[in-house]
Design an enzyme around this catalytic site. Structure first.
Site, mmCIF file in Angstrom:
data_model
loop_
_atom_site.group_PDB
_atom_site.id
_atom_site.type_symbol
_atom_site.label_atom_id
_atom_site.label_comp_id
_atom_site.label_asym_id
_atom_site.label_seq_id
_atom_site.Cartn_x
_atom_site.Cartn_y
_atom_site.Cartn_z
ATOM 1 N N ASN A 11 -2.112 6.101 -1.534
ATOM 2 C CA ASN A 11 -2.690 4.904 -0.923
ATOM 3 C C ASN A 11 -2.774 3.840 -2.015
ATOM 4 O OD1 ASN A 11 -4.223 2.945 0.285
ATOM 5 N ND2 ASN A 11 -6.055 4.205 0.554
ATOM 6 N N GLU A 99 -13.221 2.414 2.923
ATOM 7 C CA GLU A 99 -13.296 0.994 2.539
ATOM 8 C C GLU A 99 -13.220 0.107 3.776
ATOM 9 O OE1 GLU A 99 -10.164 1.251 -0.366
ATOM 10 O OE2 GLU A 99 -11.480 2.477 -1.625
ATOM 11 N N GLU A 169 -12.520 12.434 2.309
ATOM 12 C CA GLU A 169 -12.709 11.602 1.124
ATOM 13 C C GLU A 169 -14.190 11.263 0.960
ATOM 14 O OE1 GLU A 169 -8.846 9.404 -0.036
ATOM 15 O OE2 GLU A 169 -9.952 8.130 1.333
ATOM 16 N N GLY A 175 -12.549 6.432 -6.561
ATOM 17 C CA GLY A 175 -12.471 5.453 -7.642
ATOM 18 C C GLY A 175 -13.535 5.601 -8.712
HETATM 19 P P1 13P Z 1 -8.920 7.208 -5.849
HETATM 20 O O1 13P Z 1 -7.876 8.276 -5.939
HETATM 21 O O2 13P Z 1 -8.603 5.976 -6.620
HETATM 22 O O3 13P Z 1 -10.296 7.761 -6.132
HETATM 23 O O4 13P Z 1 -8.944 6.709 -4.317
HETATM 24 C C1 13P Z 1 -9.004 7.651 -3.308
HETATM 25 C C2 13P Z 1 -8.751 6.996 -2.031
HETATM 26 O O5 13P Z 1 -9.565 6.224 -1.532
HETATM 27 C C3 13P Z 1 -7.465 7.266 -1.376
HETATM 28 O O6 13P Z 1 -7.455 6.791 -0.058
#
Ligand code: 13P
Length: 257
Positions: A11, A99, A169, A175
């Site tokens: 992503n 998000e 997730e 992040g």
């Molecule tokens: P990260 O791998 O940057 O933590 O993000 C995960 C994510 O939101 C993938 O959709």
């Protein structure tokens, strides 16, 4: 036990210009020249779908959109439909990313409508679920993902549900450089599989592919993929670097070894 084909998706979120997206896709194509057993899906910004599709055409790399509207067309300025991203080459759509849930009004109801729209349009939804840090601290993880999964699958007939991919997730892991432990992630994905089994029976639940996402990197991917319920990953930051993403993809091969 059912063998589920691993699936690793990148992503890219709101990163890369069209030119940068093509460079990244071309690097991935070079680094991952050998198909291997794992399904790989690149999810660039919508504006780059056509160009990335061109860059990966004829390879084993798949293409996904990060979001769609649930309507097919209309007066929705700035939105894109399932048919549009499909015509740009996408076969997957990420739906209900945290998000979007947090900042763009993707409620459980909206997520449900989007899942149905994606399936109706003949594409595959990657449905994201996951709890906040507060919910995690309150021990509410199972209740939250159960609610989200039930809502997302509302009204989906058994013949269509098996192809859906679910990505667990936890929001606190996205992040942050602080992933869930492999055991913790596996336990929650196990809860999700149980919800699907309650709704559709064990055969469908055992066949459905479920990913973990949240600070997955080349160094922690193998330990996550060693868990029985985790069939792959939805990768954010680490999907923007070709070699690292290729290492994550290669790690998923253990699931079919
Ligand atoms: P990260 O791998 O940057 O933590 O993000 C995960 C994510 O939101 C993938 O959709």
């Amino acid at each position: 036990m059912t063998i589920r084909r691993p699936i690793v998706a990148g992503n890219w979120k709101m990163n890369t210009t069209v030119a940068e997206a093509v460079v990244l896709a071309t690097s991935l194509r070079t680094v991952m020249h050998d198909g291997g057993p794992t399904e790989v899906v690149l999810c660039p910004p919508s504006v780059s779908l056509v160009s990335v599709h061109g860059a990966i055409h004829g390879t084993h790399l798949g293409l996904g959109a990060q979001n769609v509207h649930f309507e097919t067309h209309g007066a929705d300025t700035g939105e894109v439909s399932v048919g549009m991203v499909g015509s740009a080459g996408a076969s997957y759509v990420i739906v209900g990313h945290s998000e979007r849930r947090a900042r763009f009004g993707d409620t459980d109801e909206v997520v449900s409508r989007k899942v149905r729209a994606v399936l109706t349009g003949g594409l595959t939804p990657i449905v994201c679920v996951g709890e906040t840090l507060e919910e995690y601290d309150d021990g509410a993880t199972a209740a939250v993902v159960t609610r989200q999964v039930r809502a997302a699958l509302e009204g989906i007939p058994a013949v269509e549900v098996g192809g859906i991919v679910i990505a667990y997730e936890p929001i606190w892991a996205i992040g942050t450089g602080r992933p869930a432990t492999p055991e913790g992630a596996n336990a929650t994905v196990g809860v999700i599989r149980g919800v699907v089994a309650d709704l559709y029976g064990h055969e469908i639940a055992d066949g459905m592919r479920m990913q973990y996402g949240g600070s997955v990197t080349a160094s922690n991917a193998a330990s996550l993929f060693a868990q029985p319920h985790i069939d792959g990953a939805l990768v954010g930051g680490a999907s923007l670097v070709a070699e690292g993403f290729a290492t994550i993809v290669a790690a998923a091969a253990v699931r079919v070894a």
